[in-house]
Design a protein around this motif. Structure first.
Motif, PDB file in Angstrom:
ATOM      1  N   VAL A 330      37.055-112.870  12.544  1.00 58.63           N
ATOM      2  CA  VAL A 330      38.343-113.202  13.398  1.00 58.63           C
ATOM      3  C   VAL A 330      37.831-113.888  14.805  1.00 58.63           C
ATOM      4  N   PRO A 331      37.667-115.315  14.860  1.00 60.82           N
ATOM      5  CA  PRO A 331      37.288-115.917  16.130  1.00 60.82           C
ATOM      6  C   PRO A 331      38.380-116.196  16.912  1.00 60.82           C
ATOM      7  N   LEU A 332      38.202-115.832  18.267  1.00 58.81           N
ATOM      8  CA  LEU A 332      39.134-116.244  19.380  1.00 58.81           C
ATOM      9  C   LEU A 332      38.407-117.043  20.435  1.00 58.81           C
ATOM     10  N   LEU A 333      39.199-118.273  20.319  1.00 61.71           N
ATOM     11  CA  LEU A 333      38.599-119.224  21.076  1.00 61.71           C
ATOM     12  C   LEU A 333      38.794-118.929  22.683  1.00 61.71           C
ATOM     13  N   VAL A 334      37.708-119.205  23.402  1.00 62.06           N
ATOM     14  CA  VAL A 334      37.490-119.424  24.701  1.00 62.06           C
ATOM     15  C   VAL A 334      37.375-121.005  25.420  1.00 62.06           C
ATOM     16  N   GLY A 335      36.314-121.476  24.889  1.00 64.58           N
ATOM     17  CA  GLY A 335      36.301-123.042  24.906  1.00 64.58           C
ATOM     18  C   GLY A 335      35.414-123.184  26.277  1.00 64.58           C
ATOM     19  N   ASP A 336      34.785-122.325  26.707  1.00 61.55           N
ATOM     20  CA  ASP A 336      33.775-122.492  27.859  1.00 61.55           C
ATOM     21  C   ASP A 336      32.905-121.284  27.934  1.00 61.55           C
ATOM     22  N   ALA A 337      31.571-121.680  28.260  1.00 66.15           N
ATOM     23  CA  ALA A 337      30.638-120.762  28.277  1.00 66.15           C
ATOM     24  C   ALA A 337      30.677-119.647  29.281  1.00 66.15           C
ATOM     25  N   ASP A 338      30.893-119.951  30.552  1.00 69.79           N
ATOM     26  CA  ASP A 338      30.851-119.112  31.456  1.00 69.79           C
ATOM     27  C   ASP A 338      32.067-118.285  31.283  1.00 69.79           C
ATOM     28  N   LEU A 339      33.211-118.730  30.796  1.00 70.06           N
ATOM     29  CA  LEU A 339      34.406-117.719  30.768  1.00 70.06           C
ATOM     30  C   LEU A 339      34.134-116.820  29.569  1.00 70.06           C
ATOM     31  N   CYS A 340      33.624-117.478  28.662  1.00 72.51           N
ATOM     32  CA  CYS A 340      33.268-116.629  27.453  1.00 72.51           C
ATOM     33  C   CYS A 340      32.342-115.541  27.923  1.00 72.51           C
ATOM     34  N   LYS A 341      31.248-115.535  28.831  1.00 71.41           N
ATOM     35  CA  LYS A 341      30.513-114.439  29.084  1.00 71.41           C
ATOM     36  C   LYS A 341      31.339-113.637  30.008  1.00 71.41           C
ATOM     37  N   ARG A 342      32.147-114.145  30.799  1.00 69.30           N
ATOM     38  CA  ARG A 342      32.787-113.371  31.570  1.00 69.30           C
ATOM     39  C   ARG A 342      33.714-112.464  30.903  1.00 69.30           C
ATOM     40  N   ALA A 343      34.593-113.065  29.953  1.00 71.17           N
ATOM     41  CA  ALA A 343      35.398-112.292  29.005  1.00 71.17           C
ATOM     42  C   ALA A 343      34.555-111.082  28.371  1.00 71.17           C
ATOM     43  N   SER A 344      33.569-111.361  28.048  1.00 74.72           N
ATOM     44  CA  SER A 344      32.759-110.070  27.176  1.00 74.72           C
ATOM     45  C   SER A 344      32.299-109.280  28.216  1.00 74.72           C
ATOM     46  N   ASP A 345      31.912-109.614  29.390  1.00 71.98           N
ATOM     47  CA  ASP A 345      31.495-108.462  30.328  1.00 71.98           C
ATOM     48  C   ASP A 345      32.525-107.745  30.818  1.00 71.98           C
ATOM     49  N   LEU A 346      33.918-108.279  31.039  1.00 77.89           N
ATOM     50  CA  LEU A 346      34.915-107.686  31.417  1.00 77.89           C
ATOM     51  C   LEU A 346      35.591-106.568  30.324  1.00 77.89           C
ATOM     52  N   LEU A 347      35.430-107.214  29.117  1.00 77.65           N
ATOM     53  CA  LEU A 347      35.901-106.236  28.040  1.00 77.65           C
ATOM     54  C   LEU A 347      35.130-105.014  28.179  1.00 77.65           C
ATOM     55  N   LEU A 348      33.652-105.159  28.292  1.00 80.93           N
ATOM     56  CA  LEU A 348      32.728-103.949  28.313  1.00 80.93           C
ATOM     57  C   LEU A 348      32.837-103.247  29.605  1.00 80.93           C
ATOM     58  N   ASP A 349      33.014-103.753  30.707  1.00 78.72           N
ATOM     59  CA  ASP A 349      32.894-102.933  32.109  1.00 78.72           C
ATOM     60  C   ASP A 349      34.271-102.457  32.213  1.00 78.72           C
ATOM     61  N   ARG A 350      35.282-103.077  31.797  1.00 79.47           N
ATOM     62  CA  ARG A 350      36.634-102.407  32.218  1.00 79.47           C
ATOM     63  C   ARG A 350      37.312-101.589  31.264  1.00 79.47           C
ATOM     64  N   HIS A 351      36.873-101.973  29.928  1.00 75.72           N
ATOM     65  CA  HIS A 351      37.712-101.403  28.659  1.00 75.72           C
ATOM     66  C   HIS A 351      36.689-100.694  27.800  1.00 75.72           C
ATOM     67  N   GLY A 352      35.197-100.841  27.867  1.00 72.66           N
ATOM     68  CA  GLY A 352      34.408-100.258  27.016  1.00 72.66           C
ATOM     69  C   GLY A 352      34.470-100.786  25.411  1.00 72.66           C
ATOM     70  N   ILE A 353      34.767-102.012  25.493  1.00 77.09           N
ATOM     71  CA  ILE A 353      34.661-102.587  24.165  1.00 77.09           C
ATOM     72  C   ILE A 353      33.610-103.902  24.139  1.00 77.09           C
ATOM     73  N   TYR A 354      32.695-103.510  23.365  1.00 78.91           N
ATOM     74  CA  TYR A 354      31.568-104.525  23.240  1.00 78.91           C
ATOM     75  C   TYR A 354      31.879-105.640  22.075  1.00 78.91           C
ATOM     76  N   ILE A 355      31.964-107.033  22.631  1.00 77.58           N
ATOM     77  CA  ILE A 355      32.129-108.177  21.775  1.00 77.58           C
ATOM     78  C   ILE A 355      31.219-109.304  22.366  1.00 77.58           C
ATOM     79  N   GLN A 356      30.075-109.410  21.737  1.00 81.06           N
ATOM     80  CA  GLN A 356      28.981-110.545  22.160  1.00 81.06           C
ATOM     81  C   GLN A 356      29.761-111.914  22.158  1.00 81.06           C
ATOM     82  N   PRO A 357      29.390-112.633  23.665  1.00 81.81           N
ATOM     83  CA  PRO A 357      30.020-113.867  23.502  1.00 81.81           C
ATOM     84  C   PRO A 357      29.286-115.007  22.750  1.00 81.81           C
TER      85      PRO A 357
END
Ligand code: PLP
Length: 419
Positions: A330-357
């Protein structure tokens, strides 16, 4: 004096500037709690939910698999005792190869230390043994296949991803030379599937050999877990099936399966087989138990498909930009390397969800994404938690919701850098 260290430091700095520097989470998986894991960090450990594991069916913690592994360690020891060339076969590896040949209804199978090595050694050796061979390689083939093509020294032709007309054109041009068509069944970043039957039609028409990577399909598709080729009733038309034991089978190792003569020739000539120690008995025995279990049991496959369906439906209902996928990926398009990394970091820090960018070079620039892999253990509550978390992160980063993924953003419609 040469400042040796500076070359390495500069290469790392360059990756950081391009936002391609990879940071891997320090995770401790816990048997019985999959897909939960403890994330270790500077402030101690916290529990997270993993949504990007390629232990697709949770077989890495299956009781039969753990039992087989510990029993083999107690009875046969921890190590393989060296290369098979020097030390002979250990019985557990023979049992595993028999099991794999049977899984794919092939005459023989050969196990390597990883799926990567099986592609590298398998493709390179097969092509080297065919005089004046041309390899026809799908543009989105995995790096291990590309390295196999390179190592073979054979002529290569890259066909546009899943483009049968282009493949046919290249087959015609290759004339009477021996030809090897190399492709995957499930492409792991987009989750799309190759037209295997139609590729076999072309192979038969133009007298080519076929080599398929089923790494992201074995265990999960087909009545016995033999992959997409098995599901579609075309496995007997494929010359070489390659798979991994490290994803749906939950352990480690790779293999090829095919006609006896082909497998024996690879065994006899591939440096990547001859000059390295084989899998140790505990790993081989665990893999055998896993393959055996998934040959007979449908519940893991069904559970995975249900979780995948529920996840796709939930994310689509909130307008999250799913790249259309026919499979469990199930791929979810972000389309930008920095935003992709930030999305992954936020998921982990705020929601305890790990998805590698997933960034370049694994996928093309502009198609950076979160790659979600639901397993039978991701229940409705976890799916809902994921949906809410993703919507929160999308809003926080100002990413658009409700905008369909454009065709041009679908990576399978473009040609990969690696080929
Ligand atoms: N083939 C494909 C398509 C892959 O995605 C991978 C790895 O992730 C491999 C082969 C290598 O398999 P393994 O992880 O067993 O080395």
């Amino acid at each position: 004096m040469v400042d040796y260290l500076s070359y390495f430091e500069r290469s790392i700095d360059a990756l950081k500037q391009e936002r391609r520097y990879r940071v891997f989470a320090d995770l401790e998986r816990q048997v019985g709690r999959f897909p939960k894991a403890m994330l270790h960090g500077a402030d101690g450990a916290k529990e997270v939910t993993v949504w990007c594991s390629n232990d697709y069916l949770g077989m890495g913690q299956h009781p039969d698999v753990i039992q087989a592994m510990s029993h083999a360690a107690r009875t046969m020891g921890a190590g393989a005792g060296g290369t098979r060339n020097i030390s002979g076969n250990h019985h557990a590896i023979i049992e595993l190869e028999d099991e794999l040949a049977d899984l794919h209804d092939k005459e023989a199978a050969l196990v390597f230390t990883s799926g990567y090595v099986s592609n590298l050694a398998g493709i390179a050796t097969i092509a080297r043994l065919l005089p004046d061979c041309v390899i026809l390689s799908d543009a989105l083939n995995h790096n291990s296949m590309i390295e196999g093509v390179r190592a073979s020294g054979a002529d290569k032709r890259i066909w546009r991803h899943n483009d049968l007309a282009h493949l046919e054109d290249l087959l015609v041009r290759a004339g009477n030379r021996p030809k090897l068509i190399a492709f995957e069944s499930v492409y792991s970043m987009d989750g799309d599937i190759a037209p295997i039957g139609a590729i076999c039609d072309l192979a038969e028409k133009y007298d080519a050999m076929t080599y398929i990577d089923e790494v992201h399909a074995v265990g999960m598709y087909g009545l016995r877990g033999g992959g997409i080729a098995q599901r579609e009733g075309v496995a007997h038309r494929i010359d070489v099936i390659e798979g991994t034991l490290a994803k749906a089978f939950g352990t480690l190792g790779g293999y090829i399966a095919g006609r006896k003569a082909v497998v024996d020739a690879v065994r006899s000539h591939a440096p990547g087989f001859i000059f390295t120690t084989t899998l140790p008995p505990p790993v081989a025995a665990a893999a055998t138990a896993s393959v055996r279990h998934l040959k007979a049991s449908q519940s893991e496959r069904q559970g995975q498909q249900q979780a995948v369906h529920a996840t796709k439906a939930a994310l689509a209902s909130s307008g999250l930009p799913l790249i259309p996928s026919e499979t469990h990926i199930v791929p979810l398009l972000v389309g930008d390397a920095d935003l992709c990394k930030r999305a992954s970091d936020l998921l982990l820090d705020r929601h305890g969800i790990y998805i590698q960018p997933i960034n370049y070079p694994t996928v093309q620039r502009g198609t950076e994404r979160l790659r979600i892999t639901p397993t039978p253990f991701h229940d409705a509550a976890l799916v809902e938690q994921l949906r809410r978390a993703l919507v929160d992160v999308w809003n926080e980063l100002g990413l658009p919701l409700g905008k369909p993924v454009a065709e041009r953003d679908h990576p399978s419609l473009t040609v990969a850098a690696g080929g």
